[in-house]
Scaffold this motif. Structure first.
Motif, PDB file in Angstrom:
ATOM      1  N   ALA A   1      -6.045   6.283  -5.174  1.00  0.00           N
ATOM      2  CA  ALA A   1      -6.492   7.334  -4.271  1.00  0.00           C
ATOM      3  C   ALA A   1      -7.963   7.956  -4.541  1.00  0.00           C
ATOM      4  CB  ALA A   1      -5.655   8.430  -4.575  1.00  0.00           C
TER       5      ALA A   1
ATOM      6  N   SER B   1      -1.291   5.043  -8.396  1.00  0.00           N
ATOM      7  CA  SER B   1      -1.545   5.693  -7.150  1.00  0.00           C
ATOM      8  C   SER B   1      -2.860   6.916  -7.377  1.00  0.00           C
ATOM      9  CB  SER B   1      -0.297   6.822  -6.638  1.00  0.00           C
ATOM     10  OG  SER B   1       0.109   7.785  -7.632  1.00  0.00           O
TER      11      SER B   1
ATOM     12  N   ARG C   1       0.533  12.317  -2.790  1.00  0.00           N
ATOM     13  CA  ARG C   1      -1.073  12.105  -3.238  1.00  0.00           C
ATOM     14  C   ARG C   1      -1.429  10.912  -2.221  1.00  0.00           C
ATOM     15  NH1 ARG C   1      -0.637  10.861  -8.813  1.00  0.00           N
ATOM     16  NH2 ARG C   1      -1.364  12.834  -9.369  1.00  0.00           N
ATOM     17  N   LEU C   2      -0.744   9.958  -2.008  1.00  0.00           N
ATOM     18  CA  LEU C   2      -1.394   8.940  -1.124  1.00  0.00           C
ATOM     19  C   LEU C   2      -1.724   9.544   0.343  1.00  0.00           C
ATOM     20  CD1 LEU C   2       0.352   5.607  -2.037  1.00  0.00           C
ATOM     21  CD2 LEU C   2      -1.977   6.489  -2.824  1.00  0.00           C
TER      22      LEU C   2
ATOM     23  N   TRP D   1       3.917   9.433  -3.171  1.00  0.00           N
ATOM     24  CA  TRP D   1       3.520   9.253  -1.577  1.00  0.00           C
ATOM     25  C   TRP D   1       2.988  10.546  -1.212  1.00  0.00           C
ATOM     26  CZ3 TRP D   1       3.995   4.388  -1.033  1.00  0.00           C
ATOM     27  CH2 TRP D   1       4.961   3.862  -1.479  1.00  0.00           C
TER      28      TRP D   1
ATOM     29  N   GLN E   1      -4.669  11.853   0.381  1.00  0.00           N
ATOM     30  CA  GLN E   1      -6.060  11.159   0.450  1.00  0.00           C
ATOM     31  C   GLN E   1      -6.151  10.366   1.691  1.00  0.00           C
ATOM     32  OE1 GLN E   1      -8.371  11.606  -2.033  1.00  0.00           O
ATOM     33  NE2 GLN E   1      -6.783  12.719  -2.888  1.00  0.00           N
TER      34      GLN E   1
ATOM     35  N   TYR F   1     -10.244   4.621  -3.078  1.00  0.00           N
ATOM     36  CA  TYR F   1     -10.684   4.387  -1.746  1.00  0.00           C
ATOM     37  C   TYR F   1     -11.101   5.575  -1.144  1.00  0.00           C
ATOM     38  CZ  TYR F   1      -8.262   0.143  -2.174  1.00  0.00           C
ATOM     39  OH  TYR F   1      -7.707  -1.232  -2.138  1.00  0.00           O
TER      40      TYR F   1
END
Length: 324
Positions: A192, A188, A46-47, A44, A50, A195
């Protein structure tokens, strides 16, 4: 044999064997966890880091869609919809194989290599209560002692690791990579990266175009090039002022992302150690020359250490002490 499990409770062998005897041979009954995957805090984190890159990429894709609609006629929402849905390819087996072969440069193991690798992988996944058949084993042609996990089901080791590591240390490496998969680090990380790619490519294109424009202008007139630089500087200052300096926060994202990546490596180490491979993992780390592990920060400056994707060996060994 594995101790018969209590119903509903996955069993993990904690015996730190130096050399495996492949107790979990084909046909042996193995208890599998009900949940094969999870997502820890690093996923979470890392997301979340990003998210600015994702929003920038979304604006780029929407802009491209509007241009295509004006020129060719397809609806503007179509490119954005296809791009948003393309992330599911991270778990699409044919797409994963294409990624493994043509992007990561991996190869399928030969029968002799698979005969060495498969029993060790079977032992590791059995200890973890994971269905090892869900994953695909690959070989990387490299002289480094390394391994990698990618996408939804890719697990690879270098040829040197396969040929030179003792069985126990090879199992520790595979258990580490399995930890990346079961804790959600691989999918993930790939999503990341994917996108944020349109925004990153657009930024690089604008930066390269600006540099070429300044050089081109300076070829005709240095005063004109100076005026252009002043205008670009004013535009940047105006943008920062209008956005209260928020774009400056983007400069910290590479350091924060690297910090999250280092934490994910320590969590994968803990996963391997929790399965009983802590001593073998420590032995492997002690045998690696400083800086020879991909992404490690050994022997580099402070700034490079902050951008390293892996902790240095000393840090990893310190966190493994509780398992030795």
């Amino acid at each position: 044999m594995i101790t018969p499990p209590t119903p509903g409770v996955p069993q993990e062998s904690k015996v730190p064997v130096e050399d495996l005897d492949y107790r979990n041979a084909p046909g042996t009954r193995i208890h599998l966890r009900a949940r094969q995957r999870s997502a820890d805090a690093t996923v979470w984190g890392r997301l979340a880091l990003q998210l600015p890159g994702f929003l920038t990429s979304l604006l780029v894709v929407v802009g491209v869609g509007m241009l295509l609609e004006a020129w060719l006629g397809p609806p503007a929402w179509l490119p954005a919809t296809l791009w948003l849905g393309s992330g599911t390819l991270a778990f699409h087996r044919p797409s994963e194989r294409f990624l493994a072969r043509h992007v990561l440069g991996l190869q399928h193991p030969l029968p002799a290599e698979l005969a060495t690798l498969a029993p060790v992988w079977r032992e590791v996944t059995a200890r973890a209560g994971v269905d090892g058949a869900r994953y695909e084993l690959w070989i990387e042609e490299s002289d480094d002692l390394n391994a990698l996990a990618a996408a939804g089901h890719i697990v690879a080791v270098t040829r040197r690791a396969l040929e030179h590591l003792p069985t126990g240390q090879l199992a520790a490496v595979l258990a580490h990579e399995l930890g990346h998969h079961t804790r959600g680090h691989t999918w993930s990380g790939l999503l990341a990266w994917w996108y944020a790619l349109p925004g990153r490519l657009t930024w690089r294109g604008l930066a390269a175009g600006t540099v070429k424009l300044v050089r081109f202008t300076s070829g005709f007139s240095y005063p004109a090039a100076g005026i252009l630089v002043v205008l670009l500087g004013w535009l940047a200052f105006a943008t920062l002022t209008a956005t209260y300096g928020l774009p400056l926060l983007l400069l910290t994202l590479p350091y924060l992302t690297a910090a999250v990546g280092r934490r994910a490596e320590l969590r994968a180490d803990a996963h391997a150690a929790g399965l009983g491979f802590g001593p073998m993992l420590a032995q492997m780390l002690q045998g690696l020359p400083a800086g020879k592990e991909t992404g490690a920060a050994d022997g580099t400056g402070r700034l490079a250490r902050l951008l390293a994707s892996h902790p240095d060996h000393r840090t990893r060994l310190h966190h493994l002490q509780q398992y030795l």
